[in-house]
Design an enzyme around this catalytic site. Structure first.
Site, PDB file in Angstrom:
ATOM      1  N   GLU A  44       1.355   1.829  -1.736  1.00  0.00           N
ATOM      2  CA  GLU A  44       1.347   0.867  -2.831  1.00  0.00           C
ATOM      3  C   GLU A  44       0.452   1.327  -3.977  1.00  0.00           C
ATOM      4  OE1 GLU A  44       0.652  -3.965  -3.444  1.00  0.00           O
ATOM      5  OE2 GLU A  44       0.221  -3.021  -1.514  1.00  0.00           O
ATOM      6  N   LYS A 131       7.338  -5.841  -7.657  1.00  0.00           N
ATOM      7  CA  LYS A 131       6.921  -6.803  -6.635  1.00  0.00           C
ATOM      8  C   LYS A 131       7.192  -8.236  -7.093  1.00  0.00           C
ATOM      9  CE  LYS A 131       3.011  -7.458  -3.476  1.00  0.00           C
ATOM     10  NZ  LYS A 131       1.625  -7.010  -3.184  1.00  0.00           N
ATOM     11  N   CYS A 165       4.354  -4.416   0.314  1.00  0.00           N
ATOM     12  CA  CYS A 165       3.309  -5.210   0.954  1.00  0.00           C
ATOM     13  C   CYS A 165       3.857  -6.534   1.505  1.00  0.00           C
ATOM     14  CB  CYS A 165       2.172  -5.406  -0.049  1.00  0.00           C
ATOM     15  SG  CYS A 165       0.558  -5.793   0.672  1.00  0.00           S
TER      16      CYS A 165
END
Length: 319
Positions: A44, A131, A165
């Site tokens: 990430e 994201k 994530c």
């Protein structure tokens, strides 16, 4: 079905200095490719580094914190932009070696920062995924993505996608990705903790795909060095120096088979993790579980995915 060689590069980023991180990226990719990999994953926000100060620096979330504001300004200045020419050498490397490379980055979209995972692929522009929901304190730094970046790359041997994530705990996001029949999925994390490993292994089992759960490594001294590369703002330095000394991110990357088995697992330091992916295992696993097919109930449950980009302001020419 073919066998695919995959690798996770578990390395320290060049924190804050995105331009420096881009310059360092080819050596990491070449090292993984020289080991035989055709699919390579990074963790990430590898380009720019994870904003670890949100977790580790006392007071970083306080309103008007001078150090947090300084860090935000630096990342806004450094972040990649759509069509960023600094990424051209990465694209040339991917084209030359026929690679697929997933790498996380801070991206600037208008005046906001977004947590983006870029999928480089031969002969095509990078496929971004932004994201959808920044996790907890991350909402202080990143805006939200939209459904326009929920796609997959269609390789000759199967589809490749990625999520970031805690998106791996979004059931509807998982369903949207499973519907696109990934053969390989990149799960990008800062550190692959125990619960993150559970989420990654669950994704592999549920989606009947291989998962590259990619983490990173970070030490406070490396973060200070990255700040120095970006001018050494004194308020940002004070924020970093308030954090615990030593190691802050601990890798833990793993490559996971469609049945949830761990094929390869990294420790807490820099290394390149390799595994061969036998794509026949996907079809074998689908005999028992196909969550998008015979284990679905479209007569009971229906998911609508809005893939339109949400620009917020649209100027129309009505002349």
């Amino acid at each position: 079905m073919p066998r695919i060689a995959a690798a996770i590069v578990q390395a320290e980023p060049v924190p804050l200095d995105v331009t420096g991180g881009i310059a360092a990226l080819p050596a990491h990719i070449e090292a993984a490719a020289d080991g035989g990999a055709t699919v390579v994953a990074f963790g990430e926000t590898f380009l720019g580094g994870y904003p670890i100060w949100l977790d580790e620096a006392p007071g970083a979330a306080l309103w008007d914190h001078p150090g947090s504001k300084a860090m935000h300004r630096i990342l806004l200045d450094q972040a990649i932009r759509p069509g960023d020419e600094r990424l051209a050498p990465i694209q040339k490397l991917v084209d030359r070696r026929g690679l697929i490379v997933s790498v996380g980055a801070h991206e600037r979209v208008r005046s906001s920062l977004v947590n983006t995972q870029l999928l480089f692929r031969p002969g095509q522009p990078p496929l971004p995924h932004r994201k959808l929901v920044p996790t907890h304190g991350e909402r202080l730094i990143w805006a939200r993505g939209d459904g326009s970046t929920l796609g997959v790359h269609q390789a000759d041997w199967g589809n490749v996608g990625h999520l970031i994530c805690w998106e791996h705990w979004m059931p509807l996001a998982r369903a949207a990705m499973h519907n696109q029949r990934e053969a390989v999925h990149v799960a990008a994390w800062p550190t692959v903790r125990d619960t993150y490993a559970i989420a990654s292994r669950h994704y592999a089992f549920e989606g009947r795909c291989f998962v590259l759960a990619a983490g990173t490594v970070l030490n406070r001294d490396t973060l200070l060095d990255g700040l120095g590369r970006c001018g050494g703002d004194p308020e940002a330095r004070a924020l970093i120096e308030a954090m615990p000394d030593g190691q802050l991110q601990y890798g833990g990357s793993m490559i996971i088979a469609p049945n949830g088995d761990i094929l390869a697992e990294a420790g807490g330091h820099e290394e390149i993790l390799h595994a061969e992916l036998d794509l026949d295992l996907i079809g074998q696993g689908l005999a028992a579980l196909d969550t998008d097919g015979h284990y679905a109930r479209p007569d009971v449950f229906k998911l609508n995915v809005n893939t339109a980009e949400q620009a917020g302001v649209v100027f129309e020419d009505k002349s």
